[in-house]
Design an enzyme around this catalytic site. Sequence first.
Site, PDB file in Angstrom:
ATOM      1  N   HIS A   1     -10.520  -3.852  20.654  1.00 28.13           N
ATOM      2  CA  HIS A   1      -9.224  -3.876  20.208  1.00 28.13           C
ATOM      3  C   HIS A   1      -8.129  -3.871  21.233  1.00 28.13           C
ATOM      4  O   HIS A   1      -8.458  -3.103  22.074  1.00 28.13           O
ATOM      5  CB  HIS A   1      -8.850  -2.941  19.041  1.00 28.13           C
ATOM      6  CG  HIS A   1      -7.562  -3.179  18.166  1.00 28.13           C
ATOM      7  ND1 HIS A   1      -6.652  -2.715  18.905  1.00 28.13           N
ATOM      8  CD2 HIS A   1      -7.483  -3.929  17.087  1.00 28.13           C
ATOM      9  CE1 HIS A   1      -5.590  -3.045  17.831  1.00 28.13           C
ATOM     10  NE2 HIS A   1      -5.891  -3.876  16.990  1.00 28.13           N
TER      11      HIS A   1
ATOM     12  N   ASP B   1     -11.708  -5.934  11.586  1.00 25.22           N
ATOM     13  CA  ASP B   1     -12.166  -7.417  11.353  1.00 25.22           C
ATOM     14  C   ASP B   1     -13.979  -7.430  11.334  1.00 25.22           C
ATOM     15  O   ASP B   1     -14.378  -8.115  10.651  1.00 25.22           O
ATOM     16  CB  ASP B   1     -11.830  -8.373  12.334  1.00 25.22           C
ATOM     17  CG  ASP B   1     -10.282  -8.644  12.152  1.00 25.22           C
ATOM     18  OD1 ASP B   1      -9.721  -8.797  11.045  1.00 25.22           O
ATOM     19  OD2 ASP B   1      -9.669  -8.514  13.304  1.00 25.22           O
TER      20      ASP B   1
END
Length: 454
Positions: free
Chosen positions: A331, A390
């Site tokens: 991320h 996700d």
Amino acid sequence: MKKRISALPDEVIALSELCIKNGKIDPSLYTKYDVKRGLRDLQGKGVLTGLTEISDICSTKIVDGQEVPCPGELYYRGYDIKKLVNGFLEDDRFGFEETAYLLLFGDLPTEEQLRNFNKILGNYRTLPVNFVTDIILKAPSPDMMNTLARSVLTLYSYDERANDISIPNVLRQCLELIALFPVISVYGYQAYSHYHEGKSLFIHQPEMDFSTAENILHLLRPDGKYTKLEARILDLALVLQAEHGGGNNSTFTTHVVSSSGTDTYSVVAASLGSLKGPKHGGANIKVVQMLDNIKSHLKDWTDEDEIRAYLRKLLAGEAFDHSGLIYGMGHAVYSLSDPRADVFKAFVKKLSEEKGFHQEYGLYEKIERIAPEVISEKRKIYKGVSANVDFYSGFVYHMLGLPQELYTPIFAIARIAGWSAHRIEELINAGKIIRPSYKPIGPHREYTPMAERT
């Protein structure tokens, strides 16, 4: 509907080669001029471009005067996301509407305030007369994000105060969009599945007293039915994706376009365009597709050596889409962990047991643990690598039987709450138009008359 010819003419291909030839910038110049590509430094830290009170993302802490990675934390209006989730789950109520209220108005609602807020959203869930037949069912798009953006822009024509950017009017517009996003998204999918896939067309009316998550499932399924666990987990997904700071691509887009003084519909359409991208809101689709590819190539889903070997192939660009990426891992801000993924994981396991996907869950769990090790073997890591939200959200949607065409729109259904809060914050503080700097590096040249050009 007759589509335009999609084949690329040779003339266009030749011109594109000219674009590439004259558009390429020497990568070393970015280092020379200390350009923060993506508005981030090498350690992934974002360039400070604004202030916000809406949310806070923590991924580091100071130890002995040094900044070091720490488990990720996410706060909505100062409240730890984990405690927010525990609060509404312990009370056995849905959390997205409460979360939207908090993001918009800065405080947790009382029972009466939440009841009135839900009533407002319920009253706004009705689309204008003939909007479904005239706009959504005509020229259905294979991409629901485009359907959503087109519908949002068309709603401008139905609003007598479309250009009014006073806070009361913008709030009214935002509340309408929060209420209508699930309806438009699912109706857009129903039109697509009917006209492009030959499936039966059914249009359910939204229920005014249903939560957002309940309405998504009710509108989507032919019988309108769902289990309590299904609705709770979808609601949780919406809460976890409702907001994530002012610096993520789509929310920053909200600030940038709002700063120009334009209308709400144009701002939201621009943010939708950002979220559509596979590097942003479309990432969970890539995770599901990648896992399908992994499952089809592994002989034994429990063999960690086989999993490790295939992940190395993915990282080397030798498998799946040859991108060299392991989707769902890493991320821009978080390092050791993404708190959204942490919250989600326990519920993902519970749903996998109810739906009979326990083997797939075991594979996800192993990849989550092994992938960071494989990535650190091959690449220089400036901060830790961990599973992001996700990684699990696409798996959840798959278990819920949601079509992939709706994965990113569901992200938008959640994030419109955060976008709305940030748009209002930008307008209230009325700063300068956002205009970062780009350094020109091309030489100045003398004009050449047409007759002298070669």
